[in-house]
Each structure stands twice: as C-alpha cells, then as structure tokens.
Design an enzyme around this catalytic site. Structure first.
Site, short mmCIF file in Angstrom:
data_model
loop_
_atom_site.label_atom_id
_atom_site.label_comp_id
_atom_site.label_asym_id
_atom_site.label_seq_id
_atom_site.Cartn_x
_atom_site.Cartn_y
_atom_site.Cartn_z
N ASP A 1 42.97 14.36 27.20
CA ASP A 1 43.98 15.32 27.88
C ASP A 1 45.15 14.47 28.60
O ASP A 1 44.78 13.24 28.86
CB ASP A 1 43.43 16.06 29.10
CG ASP A 1 44.33 17.25 29.63
OD1 ASP A 1 45.13 17.48 28.84
OD2 ASP A 1 43.92 17.65 30.45
N ASN B 1 44.42 26.51 21.51
CA ASN B 1 45.64 25.54 21.17
C ASN B 1 46.57 25.90 20.04
O ASN B 1 47.68 25.72 19.81
CB ASN B 1 45.33 24.07 20.62
CG ASN B 1 44.89 23.31 21.80
OD1 ASN B 1 44.20 22.25 21.60
ND2 ASN B 1 45.31 23.49 23.11
#
Length: 256
Positions: A21, A69
């Site tokens: 991340d 996503n």
C-alpha cells in the site's frame, strides 16, 4: 546486503504475505501521477523478492490488485494492467530461481494479461528457491464464496457428504491450497486494516503494520518486520506455559 543482527536465520517465516500500500500517495506527494508510484512499486517488488529468496522464505504472496480496485478510475486501472503485463519479466524469476503463481478472478483480466500470466507460470514452474504468488483481481470474500459454491456443487452431486465437511475441506477448495498459510502479514502505507485479503488463511498469522509507503519499503524494512515477528510467541490458542514446555521438549529431543 547486511543481514539485521536481530534476525534469527533459523526462524525465518516460511510464508510472508504483503499488502503493498501507498504507491499512489507516494507519487502524489512528489507531484506525480499515481501510475508513477505503481511503477516505483515494481522496483520494490524486485528488491523484496530477491531478499526474501536470499533469506530462505519459501512463499511470498503479494496483494497486487483487488476486486474492489476495478472501481478505480479507468485510466489508473488501464495503467495498472499495462504495468502487470510489462513487469512480468523472466529476469526477476530466473535470476532468483523463483516460481511464479497467481490467485484471483483471472477471467476479468485483459486477454493479453491472462496470456502473459500463464506464460510466466509455465516458464518458471521448475524453479525451486521460492514461490512468489501474485493476488490479482482477488478478494477474500470472492475466494470464500467461490469455495462454498464449489463445495455445494460437489455435495449436490454426491461427491461430498455434508456431515463430513470440515476446515480441511474448505482449505482444499481455496485458491491457496497449494501453499501453507502465511506466518507473517505485512501492510505498508500506514493503514491498519486487512482489506479483504486472505481472511481465511491469516487466522493465526502475525500482523505487522508500518507507515512506510511501498516504493520506499526496502531490505532494511523487511528485516525490521521479520525481527518483530521473531520477537513474538506464537501460541495458536495455547497458553504461554504450554508453548514453553513444548519448546523445551523439542530442544531435549534434538539434543539426544
């Protein structure tokens, strides 16, 4: 690369899972497009893959693209798919003797990406130093739902007795059935959540969160995470005394 002196080479995690991340925020803070951060993140993957191989990690699973996503802006999704395609170079795998595997809903990926994934898996299938697993178009809820559906279909067909369904049955139907559960889960980027990643498999994994954005996560950061893992006592529901007594018993057996 110097090994952190706090690392016990006899207690390296067998399986490390990482939520990579912070790529987008890393790029934004530098006045760049988010895709620039994803490109930098690929370099971090190369470094960490090489170091994990050198340390003796057997499995490295990387959360690359979640099913959620797909809801990101179309241009970012397209850039990510293009990056997946171009980053699957044989060099990183062949140089480190790494086998490549992928888990996720691959049918949603562009045809050329699917082809490249299968090609890379085929080219690296005989490598043996470490297995690098990419979680792509993956979410744990999707995986568990898929496993339940498959088990139900087998029960309906009479292949499975409903009363005999247990944890091992579920585990065998997971996409990760070919590898052990993670020992250590690392999340970079400062967020402290699991984000729908390997929820079944990390039931007893040690969790490690750090503020470092993924493009800046280097070998020293990996060593720090492993040292933290090794500082903990893994009890798996037992008491501290039980674990210590078992350790003493094992040590006695080894010295005989």
């Amino acid at each position: 690369m110097t090994i952190d002196t706090n690392i016990d080479m006899n207690r390296i995690p067998r399986h490390i899972a990482i939520i990579m991340d912070g790529n987008g925020r890393w790029a934004t803070e530098r006045g760049k497009q988010r895709s620039y951060g994803h490109q930098a993140g690929v370099e971090a993957v190369r470094k960490i893959t090489s170091e994990c191989t050198r340390l003796g990690v057997e499995y490295l699973t990387l959360y690359t693209f979640s099913t959620e996503n797909w809801n990101r802006p179309a241009d970012e999704v397209a850039a990510l798919m293009g990056l997946v395609f171009t980053s699957l170079e044989d060099e990183i795998f062949m140089k480190n003797n790494v086998r490549f595997r992928v888990i996720g809903d691959l049918d949603r990926l562009p045809a050329e990406v699917q082809e490249k994934l299968h090609e890379t898996m085929e080219h690296t299938k005989d490598n043996s130093a470490m297995t690098m697993v990419v979680a792509l178009s993956y979410s744990s809820k999707w995986e568990i739902t898929r496993a339940v559906r498959d088990i139900a279909a087998e029960a309906k067909a009479g292949k499975i007795n409903v009363d005999e369904i247990d944890e091992d049955t579920v585990a065998r139907h997971m996409q990760t059935a070919f590898m052990p559960d993670p020992d250590l889960l690392i999340r970079t980027g400062g967020e402290v959540r699991i984000s729908n990643y390997l929820l079944w498999q990390i039931a007893y994994a040690e969790l490690y969160f750090c503020d470092t954005y993924w493009p800046d996560f280097d070998e020293a950061c990996l060593h720090k995470a492993i040292a933290s893992y090794q500082s903990r006592q893994r009890r798996f529901g037992k008491t501290e005394a039980q674990v210590e007594n078992n350790d003493i018993t094992q040590d006695n057996k080894q010295t005989r």
